[in-house]
Write a protein that holds these residues in place. Sequence first.
Motif, short mmCIF file in Angstrom:
data_model
loop_
_atom_site.label_atom_id
_atom_site.label_comp_id
_atom_site.label_asym_id
_atom_site.label_seq_id
_atom_site.Cartn_x
_atom_site.Cartn_y
_atom_site.Cartn_z
N PRO A 168 142.99 55.82 -1.47
CA PRO A 168 141.62 55.41 -1.56
C PRO A 168 140.66 56.23 -1.22
N ILE A 169 139.36 56.29 -1.71
CA ILE A 169 138.36 57.21 -1.29
C ILE A 169 137.52 56.27 -0.27
N GLU A 170 137.48 56.81 0.64
CA GLU A 170 136.44 56.08 1.95
C GLU A 170 135.34 56.67 1.62
N PRO A 171 134.12 55.50 1.49
CA PRO A 171 132.88 55.88 1.61
C PRO A 171 132.37 56.81 2.90
N ALA A 172 131.67 57.47 2.77
CA ALA A 172 131.20 58.32 3.77
C ALA A 172 130.35 57.59 4.85
N ASP A 173 130.68 57.50 5.95
CA ASP A 173 129.98 56.62 6.91
C ASP A 173 128.76 57.46 7.70
N ASP A 174 127.77 57.36 6.78
CA ASP A 174 126.66 58.15 7.12
C ASP A 174 125.46 57.06 7.55
N GLY A 175 125.76 55.76 7.66
CA GLY A 175 124.87 54.75 8.32
C GLY A 175 123.93 53.92 7.21
N ARG A 176 124.31 54.67 6.15
CA ARG A 176 123.35 53.97 4.83
C ARG A 176 123.66 52.37 4.56
N ALA A 177 124.92 51.96 4.47
CA ALA A 177 125.17 50.63 4.49
C ALA A 177 124.33 49.80 5.61
N GLN A 178 124.60 50.37 6.89
CA GLN A 178 124.14 49.37 7.98
C GLN A 178 122.56 49.37 7.78
N PHE A 179 122.17 50.55 7.23
CA PHE A 179 120.62 50.65 7.06
C PHE A 179 120.06 49.60 6.10
N VAL A 180 120.67 49.72 5.17
CA VAL A 180 120.48 48.74 3.94
C VAL A 180 120.57 47.18 4.45
N ALA A 181 121.51 46.85 5.18
CA ALA A 181 121.70 45.55 5.71
C ALA A 181 120.83 45.08 6.70
N ASP A 182 120.23 46.18 7.77
CA ASP A 182 119.39 45.92 8.51
C ASP A 182 117.91 45.77 7.88
N SER A 183 117.60 46.69 6.82
CA SER A 183 116.44 46.30 6.08
C SER A 183 116.37 45.06 5.58
N ILE A 184 117.35 44.50 4.86
CA ILE A 184 117.38 43.28 4.34
C ILE A 184 117.22 42.06 5.55
N ALA A 185 117.72 42.29 6.38
CA ALA A 185 117.61 41.17 7.43
C ALA A 185 116.28 41.20 8.06
N ASP A 186 115.71 42.41 8.39
CA ASP A 186 114.20 42.54 8.53
C ASP A 186 113.30 42.00 7.65
N ALA A 187 113.46 42.13 6.32
CA ALA A 187 112.64 41.42 5.45
C ALA A 187 112.62 40.07 5.49
N ARG A 188 113.77 39.47 5.59
CA ARG A 188 114.04 38.09 5.71
C ARG A 188 113.56 37.62 6.85
N ALA A 189 113.49 38.14 8.05
CA ALA A 189 113.07 37.97 9.33
C ALA A 189 111.42 37.87 9.07
N ARG A 190 110.74 38.90 8.47
CA ARG A 190 109.42 39.14 8.21
C ARG A 190 108.81 37.86 7.48
N ALA A 191 109.64 37.80 6.35
CA ALA A 191 109.33 36.41 5.36
C ALA A 191 109.23 35.25 6.12
N ASP A 192 110.22 34.96 6.99
CA ASP A 192 110.40 33.72 7.48
C ASP A 192 109.20 33.59 8.62
N SER A 193 109.03 34.68 9.30
CA SER A 193 108.15 34.85 10.20
C SER A 193 106.66 34.38 9.48
N ILE A 194 106.34 35.19 8.66
CA ILE A 194 105.02 34.79 7.71
C ILE A 194 105.03 33.31 7.39
N ALA A 195 106.26 32.75 6.81
CA ALA A 195 106.20 31.58 6.35
C ALA A 195 105.54 30.28 7.31
N ALA A 196 106.39 30.64 8.59
CA ALA A 196 106.15 29.91 9.65
C ALA A 196 104.73 29.93 10.24
N ALA A 197 104.03 31.28 10.12
CA ALA A 197 102.87 31.31 10.56
C ALA A 197 101.73 30.64 9.56
#
Length: 196
Positions: free
Chosen positions: A32-61
Amino acid sequence: MCNARFVLGAFAASLLIAGCGGGQPNPVPPAPIEPADDGRAQFVADSIADARARADSIAAAELAARQAAERAAAAARRTLQQTVYFEYDESTITAATEAALRAKVEVLRANPGVRLRMEGHADERGTSEYNIALGNERAESVIEYLTNFGLSGDRFTSVSYGEEQPAMQGSNDEAWSLNRRVEFVITAGGDSIVGS
């Protein structure tokens, strides 16, 4: 006999080769071809989590700001509706009355669309006619006080009930002190009050 052995050996070899797949090796499945571990998947996951946290913070404010505005508006409404009291047979603004009226001035300045009716009252002592006149004097003294701070007089009306609508029944000092009053009724702008 030698020929027979040779034929027999050749026959056995051909069976062996045929049983093993005709001499061709089984293909090995590709790894099986392993995806290159260049951190893109983690970056995308972190970006989604950051966007959710910002949206939650804005809604709370936004919720906190709305709730604070509602509390401020409720406090402003209570300030406007706070009853003021007078001394026996007086329509002069006392120090306690002045403090309550100053608080109303600030709320009225912040809410130019608000209009009030001042309802003057008196205790049971004195004639009905006298108490109607005294209730009116009390309501008018409140209006005069408020307009002296630059508030337009057309925002206020007055009515006197004299002794006809006591806040407390009774013929004693406690009842009389509660009945010598001006009450405030919001007649316009009450649905859009903001805190001062």
